[in-house]
Design a protein around this motif. Structure first.
Motif, PDB file in Angstrom:
ATOM      1  N   ASP A  67     -23.292   0.813 -61.919  1.00 40.44           N
ATOM      2  CA  ASP A  67     -24.641   1.382 -61.878  1.00 40.44           C
ATOM      3  C   ASP A  67     -25.621   0.591 -62.727  1.00 40.44           C
ATOM      4  O   ASP A  67     -26.779   0.404 -62.342  1.00 40.44           O
ATOM      5  CB  ASP A  67     -24.608   2.844 -62.356  1.00 40.44           C
ATOM      6  N   ALA A  68     -25.193   0.139 -63.906  1.00 36.85           N
ATOM      7  CA  ALA A  68     -26.103  -0.576 -64.808  1.00 36.85           C
ATOM      8  C   ALA A  68     -26.640  -1.840 -64.151  1.00 36.85           C
ATOM      9  O   ALA A  68     -27.832  -2.160 -64.260  1.00 36.85           O
ATOM     10  CB  ALA A  68     -25.390  -0.919 -66.117  1.00 36.85           C
ATOM     11  N   ALA A  69     -25.781  -2.562 -63.449  1.00 37.27           N
ATOM     12  CA  ALA A  69     -26.208  -3.786 -62.777  1.00 37.27           C
ATOM     13  C   ALA A  69     -27.155  -3.463 -61.627  1.00 37.27           C
ATOM     14  O   ALA A  69     -28.128  -4.190 -61.388  1.00 37.27           O
ATOM     15  CB  ALA A  69     -24.999  -4.552 -62.262  1.00 37.27           C
ATOM     16  N   LEU A  70     -26.884  -2.382 -60.924  1.00 39.55           N
ATOM     17  CA  LEU A  70     -27.744  -1.985 -59.818  1.00 39.55           C
ATOM     18  C   LEU A  70     -29.120  -1.565 -60.338  1.00 39.55           C
ATOM     19  O   LEU A  70     -30.154  -1.928 -59.769  1.00 39.55           O
ATOM     20  CB  LEU A  70     -27.091  -0.840 -59.040  1.00 39.55           C
ATOM     21  N   GLU A  71     -29.136  -0.855 -61.435  1.00 42.42           N
ATOM     22  CA  GLU A  71     -30.395  -0.383 -61.996  1.00 42.42           C
ATOM     23  C   GLU A  71     -31.249  -1.518 -62.550  1.00 42.42           C
ATOM     24  O   GLU A  71     -32.478  -1.409 -62.605  1.00 42.42           O
ATOM     25  CB  GLU A  71     -30.113   0.649 -63.096  1.00 42.42           C
ATOM     26  N   SER A  72     -30.619  -2.617 -62.939  1.00 38.26           N
ATOM     27  CA  SER A  72     -31.370  -3.745 -63.496  1.00 38.26           C
ATOM     28  C   SER A  72     -31.947  -4.653 -62.414  1.00 38.26           C
ATOM     29  O   SER A  72     -32.739  -5.553 -62.719  1.00 38.26           O
ATOM     30  CB  SER A  72     -30.474  -4.571 -64.421  1.00 38.26           C
TER      31      SER A  72
ATOM     32  N   ASN B   3     -27.903   5.340 -50.896  1.00 38.68           N
ATOM     33  CA  ASN B   3     -28.185   6.479 -51.772  1.00 38.68           C
ATOM     34  C   ASN B   3     -28.133   6.061 -53.238  1.00 38.68           C
ATOM     35  O   ASN B   3     -28.951   6.518 -54.056  1.00 38.68           O
ATOM     36  CB  ASN B   3     -27.192   7.606 -51.502  1.00 38.68           C
ATOM     37  N   ARG B   4     -27.195   5.189 -53.582  1.00 37.81           N
ATOM     38  CA  ARG B   4     -27.123   4.681 -54.955  1.00 37.81           C
ATOM     39  C   ARG B   4     -28.358   3.847 -55.283  1.00 37.81           C
ATOM     40  O   ARG B   4     -28.891   3.918 -56.393  1.00 37.81           O
ATOM     41  CB  ARG B   4     -25.866   3.836 -55.157  1.00 37.81           C
ATOM     42  N   CYS B   5     -28.807   3.058 -54.334  1.00 35.72           N
ATOM     43  CA  CYS B   5     -30.011   2.245 -54.544  1.00 35.72           C
ATOM     44  C   CYS B   5     -31.235   3.130 -54.754  1.00 35.72           C
ATOM     45  O   CYS B   5     -32.112   2.816 -55.569  1.00 35.72           O
ATOM     46  CB  CYS B   5     -30.230   1.314 -53.364  1.00 35.72           C
TER      47      CYS B   5
ATOM     48  N   GLU C 232     -33.572   3.169 -58.029  1.00 37.73           N
ATOM     49  CA  GLU C 232     -34.917   2.659 -57.732  1.00 37.73           C
ATOM     50  C   GLU C 232     -34.877   1.164 -57.425  1.00 37.73           C
ATOM     51  O   GLU C 232     -35.730   0.389 -57.859  1.00 37.73           O
ATOM     52  CB  GLU C 232     -35.884   2.965 -58.881  1.00 37.73           C
ATOM     53  N   THR C 233     -33.868   0.787 -56.649  1.00 33.49           N
ATOM     54  CA  THR C 233     -33.668  -0.597 -56.224  1.00 33.49           C
ATOM     55  C   THR C 233     -33.868  -0.687 -54.722  1.00 33.49           C
ATOM     56  O   THR C 233     -33.303   0.110 -53.963  1.00 33.49           O
ATOM     57  CB  THR C 233     -32.234  -1.057 -56.574  1.00 33.49           C
TER      58      THR C 233
END
Length: 353
Positions: A132-137, A164-166, A170-171
């Motif tokens: 998640d941290a990498a996706l959020e960045s 849904n994770r994106c 907010e990616t």
């Protein structure tokens, strides 16, 4: 675009053989076009004496019906790569980080870098499970299905979960479906939302790569942004009319899918006698040639009148070639040029006669 990034950028090598005397297995395009295309093109050429209707209602309607979305969600572009560029340039600012699959289409990283953003390469088969941290960045995540050059398609349910994770992160998610039309898998166009963009190419499936026709699918503010940013008269009249016509040829698409599925399995079995062949849902096969010299294989095949793709141009591949799926007779010629015996050809070349 970032001017410094443009000045420092380089072109990306691609397949595609310009010599008509050479069988081209380096580009993954259909060897056939739908019946009637020439007449549609001829009529469109005369109509090209006027500017096209910039709203492209017929093209949007045909594209929407093909992928299963509403016509207003479709934004026409001059090819799939133009769709990818439009999505990337409207999603990024200089310094943004982007999750880019590898090995995969080399233009992703180039387009990201042209915006002054930074690609973070992730193994293509691990990207959907990224932490998640990498996706959020990341400002943007890119997915290719089926992936080029490896060939695996991603299950719709997995894409939906990742989308849904994106959204939570907010990616923005860009899904490249350039080769999905060769399969009967469901398009992610139904997932299109404020944070999801689907890019499609027509010209590979319909055997017209020089026509340059494609589109994006999105909704909400993302769709509005894409529509505002696209160039006026995105498609020439021939591309728009031929594209709409081709998208309404379900029998042609079904015959293409049957042929690709049948020939891909036959070629895979034959090529595995000499190379390590990756599983594929696409109209191509990635072959690891092992300790053999790739240059020698490419040169030997070309001496026999066949061009195959040097897959070493893809990130992380150093002993690979990629071959397209064509007609049985052409496929047999390719096998012969690679020193592989033809196996199991049923002579079913009259699918398109």
């Amino acid at each position: 675009m970032d001017p410094e990034a443009v000045r420092a950028g380089e072109r990306v090598p691609h397949g595609g053989e310009t010599d008509p005397a050479v069988l081209d297995f380096s580009a993954n395009t259909n060897p056939h076009t739908p019946d009637g295309v020439a007449d549609i093109y001829a009529d469109a050429l005369e109509a090209s004496r006027r500017y096209p209707d910039d709203a492209y209602p017929d093209f949007r309607a045909a594209a929407a019906a093909f992928v299963g979305c509403e016509p207003e969600a479709v934004v026409p572009t001059p090819g799939g790569l133009a769709a990818i560029r439009l999505a990337i340039e409207t999603s990024l600012a200089a310094g943004d980080e982007v999750l880019v699959p590898a090995p995969s289409f080399g233009e992703y990283a180039r387009e990201v870098e042209l915006q002054g953003a930074k690609p973070r390469f992730v193994a293509h088969d691990e990207l959907l499970a990224i932490e998640d941290a990498a996706l959020e960045s990341a400002a943007l995540a890119i997915v290719c299905t089926p992936n080029n050059p490896t060939g695996e398609a991603i299950a719709f349910e997995s894409l939906e979960a990742f989308a849904n994770r994106c959204r939570t992160a907010e990616t923005t998610l860009l899904i490249d479906e350039a080769f999905l039309g060769f399969t009967d898998r469901r398009s992610a166009a139904t997932l299109a939302a404020d944070h999801v963009v689907v890019a499609r190419s027509l010209t590979k499936l319909f055997g017209l790569p020089g026509l340059r026709a494609g589109f994006t699918v999105a909704s909400g503010t993302k769709r509005d942004t894409l529509e505002t940013a696209r160039r006026a008269w995105s498609l020439g009249t021939p591309a728009a009319r031929v594209g709409a016509y081709c998208l309404r040829q379900p029998a042609f698409v079904e015959r293409t899918r049957r042929r690709v599925e049948r020939e891909r399995e036959r070629l895979r079995e034959a090529l595995e006698g000499r190379f390590d062949v990756a599983p594929s849902d696409a109209p191509f096969l990635l072959c690891d040639v092992g300790s053999r010299d790739v240059d020698s294989i490419l040169e030997s095949a070309r001496a026999d009148g066949v061009a195959v793709r040097d897959a070493r141009t893809f990130r992380g591949l150093d002993s690979h070639v990629r071959v397209a799926i064509k007609d049985p007779a052409a496929n047999d010629a390719m096998l012969g040029a690679l020193g592989v015996d033809r196996t199991g050809s049923d002579g079913d070349a009259d699918d398109f006669e």
